[in-house]
Motif scaffolding. Structure first.
Motif, PDB file in Angstrom:
ATOM      1  N   ILE A  21     -12.335  62.938 -90.693  1.00 33.81           N
ATOM      2  CA  ILE A  21     -11.911  61.961 -89.682  1.00 33.81           C
ATOM      3  C   ILE A  21     -12.832  62.016 -88.465  1.00 33.81           C
ATOM      4  O   ILE A  21     -13.269  60.984 -87.955  1.00 33.81           O
ATOM      5  CB  ILE A  21     -10.454  62.221 -89.262  1.00 33.81           C
ATOM      6  N   ALA A  22     -13.151  63.211 -88.009  1.00 29.75           N
ATOM      7  CA  ALA A  22     -13.972  63.372 -86.807  1.00 29.75           C
ATOM      8  C   ALA A  22     -15.429  62.997 -87.030  1.00 29.75           C
ATOM      9  O   ALA A  22     -16.122  62.607 -86.092  1.00 29.75           O
ATOM     10  CB  ALA A  22     -13.890  64.811 -86.306  1.00 29.75           C
ATOM     11  N   SER A  23     -15.898  63.080 -88.262  1.00 27.70           N
ATOM     12  CA  SER A  23     -17.317  62.821 -88.521  1.00 27.70           C
ATOM     13  C   SER A  23     -17.683  61.356 -88.376  1.00 27.70           C
ATOM     14  O   SER A  23     -18.825  61.030 -88.125  1.00 27.70           O
ATOM     15  CB  SER A  23     -17.692  63.291 -89.928  1.00 27.70           C
ATOM     16  N   ARG A  24     -16.728  60.478 -88.585  1.00 24.90           N
ATOM     17  CA  ARG A  24     -16.951  59.029 -88.545  1.00 24.90           C
ATOM     18  C   ARG A  24     -17.963  58.587 -89.588  1.00 24.90           C
ATOM     19  O   ARG A  24     -18.464  57.472 -89.536  1.00 24.90           O
ATOM     20  CB  ARG A  24     -17.328  58.563 -87.148  1.00 24.90           C
ATOM     21  N   PRO A  27     -14.390  56.415 -93.629  1.00 21.18           N
ATOM     22  CA  PRO A  27     -13.238  55.802 -92.958  1.00 21.18           C
ATOM     23  C   PRO A  27     -12.158  56.839 -92.653  1.00 21.18           C
ATOM     24  O   PRO A  27     -11.979  57.802 -93.406  1.00 21.18           O
ATOM     25  CB  PRO A  27     -12.734  54.779 -93.983  1.00 21.18           C
ATOM     26  N   ALA A  28     -11.440  56.637 -91.577  1.00 19.53           N
ATOM     27  CA  ALA A  28     -10.420  57.605 -91.155  1.00 19.53           C
ATOM     28  C   ALA A  28      -9.319  57.754 -92.195  1.00 19.53           C
ATOM     29  O   ALA A  28      -8.803  58.856 -92.400  1.00 19.53           O
ATOM     30  CB  ALA A  28      -9.830  57.180 -89.814  1.00 19.53           C
ATOM     31  N   TRP A  29      -8.955  56.678 -92.892  1.00 18.13           N
ATOM     32  CA  TRP A  29      -7.888  56.767 -93.883  1.00 18.13           C
ATOM     33  C   TRP A  29      -8.233  57.763 -94.978  1.00 18.13           C
ATOM     34  O   TRP A  29      -7.348  58.395 -95.551  1.00 18.13           O
ATOM     35  CB  TRP A  29      -7.556  55.404 -94.480  1.00 18.13           C
ATOM     36  N   ALA A  87     -20.872  55.427 -94.291  1.00 18.23           N
ATOM     37  CA  ALA A  87     -19.841  54.534 -94.802  1.00 18.23           C
ATOM     38  C   ALA A  87     -19.227  53.665 -93.711  1.00 18.23           C
ATOM     39  O   ALA A  87     -18.757  52.580 -93.979  1.00 18.23           O
ATOM     40  CB  ALA A  87     -18.736  55.337 -95.485  1.00 18.23           C
ATOM     41  N   VAL A  88     -19.245  54.116 -92.474  1.00 13.92           N
ATOM     42  CA  VAL A  88     -18.626  53.358 -91.382  1.00 13.92           C
ATOM     43  C   VAL A  88     -19.628  52.447 -90.689  1.00 13.92           C
ATOM     44  O   VAL A  88     -19.407  51.259 -90.523  1.00 13.92           O
ATOM     45  CB  VAL A  88     -17.946  54.309 -90.365  1.00 13.92           C
ATOM     46  N   THR A  89     -20.776  53.014 -90.304  1.00 13.74           N
ATOM     47  CA  THR A  89     -21.735  52.237 -89.514  1.00 13.74           C
ATOM     48  C   THR A  89     -22.839  51.617 -90.353  1.00 13.74           C
ATOM     49  O   THR A  89     -23.534  50.722 -89.897  1.00 13.74           O
ATOM     50  CB  THR A  89     -22.396  53.121 -88.442  1.00 13.74           C
TER      51      THR A  89
END
Length: 95
Positions: A21-24, A27-29, A87-89
């Motif tokens: 979660i903290a790594s971003r 995804p947080a889910w 995966a996020v950015t």
């Protein structure tokens, strides 16, 4: 064994989930799945400690939680192996 469940399946996977979660990077889910599985494992360990032995509710909870954590670990490994970008950015990861 109950303390082992608390440490190795509860605390360890809770830390892994919080790190995801903290790594971003993911995804947080996805990290919350590990935290939920770790919570179930911790409940199973605490049930065994409270009952002073093995009980069916703890065994069932542990089975479901460890299956969830095993599938989560497999998915994380595949995601990390195949993914070369964040995966996020969408930014490229370090080699």
């Amino acid at each position: 064994w109950s303390i082992g469940i608390l440490v190795f399946f509860g605390a360890a996977f809770a830390c892994f989930g919080v790190a995801v979660i903290a790594s971003r990077r993911f995804p947080a889910w996805f990290g919350w799945i590990a935290v939920i599985g770790a919570g179930g494992s911790a409940v199973a360990g605490l049930l065994q400690i409270a009952a002073n032995g093995e009980v069916q509710a703890a065994e069932t909870t542990l089975l479901v939680s460890t299956l969830l954590l095993t599938l989560w670990t497999l998915a994380l490994g595949v995601w990390m192996w195949r993914g070369h970008e964040d995966a996020v950015t969408g930014a490229p990861s370090l080699p």
